[in-house]
Motif scaffolding. Sequence first.
Motif, PDB file in Angstrom:
ATOM      1  N   VAL A   1      -2.960  10.911  -1.178  1.00  0.00           N
ATOM      2  CA  VAL A   1      -3.168  10.129  -2.401  1.00  0.00           C
ATOM      3  C   VAL A   1      -2.994   8.645  -2.077  1.00  0.00           C
ATOM      4  CG1 VAL A   1      -2.191   9.561  -4.682  1.00  0.00           C
ATOM      5  CG2 VAL A   1      -2.376  11.960  -3.967  1.00  0.00           C
TER       6      VAL A   1
ATOM      7  N   VAL B   1      -2.445   5.303  -3.940  1.00  0.00           N
ATOM      8  CA  VAL B   1      -2.085   4.826  -5.289  1.00  0.00           C
ATOM      9  C   VAL B   1      -3.086   3.771  -5.782  1.00  0.00           C
ATOM     10  CG1 VAL B   1      -0.340   3.544  -6.601  1.00  0.00           C
ATOM     11  CG2 VAL B   1       0.342   5.452  -5.129  1.00  0.00           C
TER      12      VAL B   1
ATOM     13  N   ARG C   1      -5.925   5.323  -7.418  1.00  0.00           N
ATOM     14  CA  ARG C   1      -5.665   6.293  -8.492  1.00  0.00           C
ATOM     15  C   ARG C   1      -4.951   5.683  -9.700  1.00  0.00           C
ATOM     16  NH1 ARG C   1      -4.903  11.700  -6.625  1.00  0.00           N
ATOM     17  NH2 ARG C   1      -3.901  12.068  -8.629  1.00  0.00           N
ATOM     18  N   ARG C   2      -4.848   4.358  -9.713  1.00  0.00           N
ATOM     19  CA  ARG C   2      -4.192   3.720 -10.861  1.00  0.00           C
ATOM     20  C   ARG C   2      -4.958   4.018 -12.149  1.00  0.00           C
ATOM     21  NH1 ARG C   2      -3.360  -0.906  -7.176  1.00  0.00           N
ATOM     22  NH2 ARG C   2      -5.436  -1.646  -7.713  1.00  0.00           N
ATOM     23  N   GLY C   3      -4.239   3.926 -13.285  1.00  0.00           N
ATOM     24  CA  GLY C   3      -4.913   4.075 -14.567  1.00  0.00           C
ATOM     25  C   GLY C   3      -5.645   2.802 -14.946  1.00  0.00           C
ATOM     26  N   GLU C   4      -6.305   2.833 -16.123  1.00  0.00           N
ATOM     27  CA  GLU C   4      -7.051   1.654 -16.587  1.00  0.00           C
ATOM     28  C   GLU C   4      -6.155   0.432 -16.741  1.00  0.00           C
ATOM     29  OE1 GLU C   4      -8.953   2.377 -20.360  1.00  0.00           O
ATOM     30  OE2 GLU C   4      -9.634   4.316 -19.569  1.00  0.00           O
ATOM     31  N   ARG C   5      -4.912   0.683 -17.133  1.00  0.00           N
ATOM     32  CA  ARG C   5      -4.000  -0.448 -17.328  1.00  0.00           C
ATOM     33  C   ARG C   5      -3.035  -0.624 -16.168  1.00  0.00           C
ATOM     34  NH1 ARG C   5      -1.513  -0.698 -23.175  1.00  0.00           N
ATOM     35  NH2 ARG C   5      -0.608  -2.593 -22.304  1.00  0.00           N
ATOM     36  N   GLY C   6      -2.845   0.445 -15.377  1.00  0.00           N
ATOM     37  CA  GLY C   6      -1.957   0.272 -14.242  1.00  0.00           C
ATOM     38  C   GLY C   6      -1.291   1.548 -13.788  1.00  0.00           C
ATOM     39  N   ALA C   7      -0.209   1.376 -13.041  1.00  0.00           N
ATOM     40  CA  ALA C   7       0.486   2.519 -12.437  1.00  0.00           C
ATOM     41  C   ALA C   7       1.985   2.375 -12.640  1.00  0.00           C
ATOM     42  CB  ALA C   7       0.172   2.594 -10.947  1.00  0.00           C
ATOM     43  N   ILE C   8       2.652   3.517 -12.632  1.00  0.00           N
ATOM     44  CA  ILE C   8       4.112   3.547 -12.624  1.00  0.00           C
ATOM     45  C   ILE C   8       4.516   4.247 -11.334  1.00  0.00           C
ATOM     46  CG2 ILE C   8       6.165   4.499 -13.753  1.00  0.00           C
ATOM     47  CD1 ILE C   8       4.353   4.356 -16.333  1.00  0.00           C
ATOM     48  N   LEU C   9       5.307   3.578 -10.537  1.00  0.00           N
ATOM     49  CA  LEU C   9       5.707   4.127  -9.250  1.00  0.00           C
ATOM     50  C   LEU C   9       7.221   4.294  -9.268  1.00  0.00           C
ATOM     51  CD1 LEU C   9       4.398   4.853  -6.516  1.00  0.00           C
ATOM     52  CD2 LEU C   9       5.023   2.574  -5.727  1.00  0.00           C
TER      53      LEU C   9
ATOM     54  N   PRO D   1       0.833  -1.212   0.000  1.00  0.00           N
ATOM     55  CA  PRO D   1       0.000   0.000   0.000  1.00  0.00           C
ATOM     56  C   PRO D   1       0.867   1.261   0.000  1.00  0.00           C
ATOM     57  CG  PRO D   1      -0.575  -1.469   1.829  1.00  0.00           C
ATOM     58  CD  PRO D   1       0.640  -2.037   1.187  1.00  0.00           C
ATOM     59  N   VAL D   2       0.453   2.252  -0.769  1.00  0.00           N
ATOM     60  CA  VAL D   2       1.124   3.551  -0.793  1.00  0.00           C
ATOM     61  C   VAL D   2       0.054   4.618  -0.608  1.00  0.00           C
ATOM     62  CG1 VAL D   2       2.553   5.153  -2.117  1.00  0.00           C
ATOM     63  CG2 VAL D   2       2.870   2.679  -2.414  1.00  0.00           C
ATOM     64  N   ARG D   3       0.069   5.225   0.567  1.00  0.00           N
ATOM     65  CA  ARG D   3      -0.896   6.284   0.854  1.00  0.00           C
ATOM     66  C   ARG D   3      -0.119   7.432   1.475  1.00  0.00           C
ATOM     67  NH1 ARG D   3      -4.591   7.727   4.767  1.00  0.00           N
ATOM     68  NH2 ARG D   3      -6.507   8.586   3.876  1.00  0.00           N
ATOM     69  N   LEU D   4       0.083   8.492   0.703  1.00  0.00           N
ATOM     70  CA  LEU D   4       0.978   9.582   1.108  1.00  0.00           C
ATOM     71  C   LEU D   4       0.444  10.918   0.599  1.00  0.00           C
ATOM     72  CD1 LEU D   4       4.389   7.915   0.114  1.00  0.00           C
ATOM     73  CD2 LEU D   4       3.630   8.384   2.458  1.00  0.00           C
TER      74      LEU D   4
END
Lengths: 74, 298
Positions: free
Chosen positions: A53, A55, A58-66, A42-45
């Motif tokens: 936020v 994460v 808030r990911r996109g339809e295909r995913g996230a870049i962290l 989990p990333v909540r910052l």
Amino acid sequence: MADPTYLDEFGFYSPMPLDRGARREPGADFPSGPSLGAALPPVRLPDQRGVMVDVAERRGERGAILVFHRSAYW
Amino acid sequence: MTQLVQLQQILPALRAAGYEPFAVSNDTVDRLAEFSTRYHITYPLLSDEDSAVIRAFGILNTLIEPGEGKHMRWYGIPYPGSYVTDAAGVVIDKDFHQHHARRLSGQALLHRLLGTVPEPHDGIAATTTAGEAVALTAYLADPTLRLEVISTLVCRLEIAPGLHLYADGAPEAFTAVSLEVVGHGIRVGEPRWPEPHQLEMAELGLLVPVHEGTAVVTVPITVTSEVVRLGHGLDQPAVEVVVRLRHQACDDTSCGLPTTIETTLTVPLQELVEPDGIKVYVERLAPDASAANPGGPV
């Protein structure tokens, strides 16, 4: 050419002296966190506006870049 | 930092592809606010001030002792790197390097994520050399090369109709096509070739791997401190990248001699984004500069 005092073993030059903490590079087997196929922890910052936020929400339809970076200040 | 600015530059392409970027550091919200205002960053820069998330990921830089570089907040930084997740939050790719300055450029990230290679376009230098059997075009996926940031050199081979080039894995009697990239101040990785076609050679009873038509080869490339030094601007505005293509072209009945064609690409360099923190060290270097030039102004 670059003053060798500031060149590290990788041939990288920075005006920061070599003995400073921020110029220590890890060994080849340094930890790189979650493996492929694992769930992202989990990333909540707060963001740059101070807004919290999550994460996972808030990911996109295909995913996230962290991206983990050392600092926006230096 | 360069990486954060490049992420902003590819933000429309990332979002169009369905990916949302996030950046995490132990910077305070105030410093992130200042940076994002100055460099017009609109995606989330997240503040992990006590490094709780960095620790939970297991990537805290433990080579730095508590209290070291207090003003810069060195203690608590992560080993830098990035993750890509799918829509369910499962890690599908990650990119970590042993040296802190190495990371993918914006375009290289898109290439890795989406498998796409940009076409040569305005604002990007390209060069072509036409040989008898093949025309070789080389260009960089990004407008510029930046220190230790890994970009993609795109090498496009246009093979004349009716001809083929032998690929890796062809019998030893044939010269398999190979690409060499050299230049002062650059470092390159292994070229990535497209899947070859299998050509049936009936009289030999063999399937032989060949390239025909258009073949796009990509090569990871970066510029080193030999030509760009953090805190010192640019020694030179560009680097020359020489691409050599060794190949043997054949049609269905006969083969040419092995030959090499070469093309030289001039790639502009880009000065680094240097946030306030690094200026402290540049200023400390100033006395060294005057000591090296004692006759100069004090």
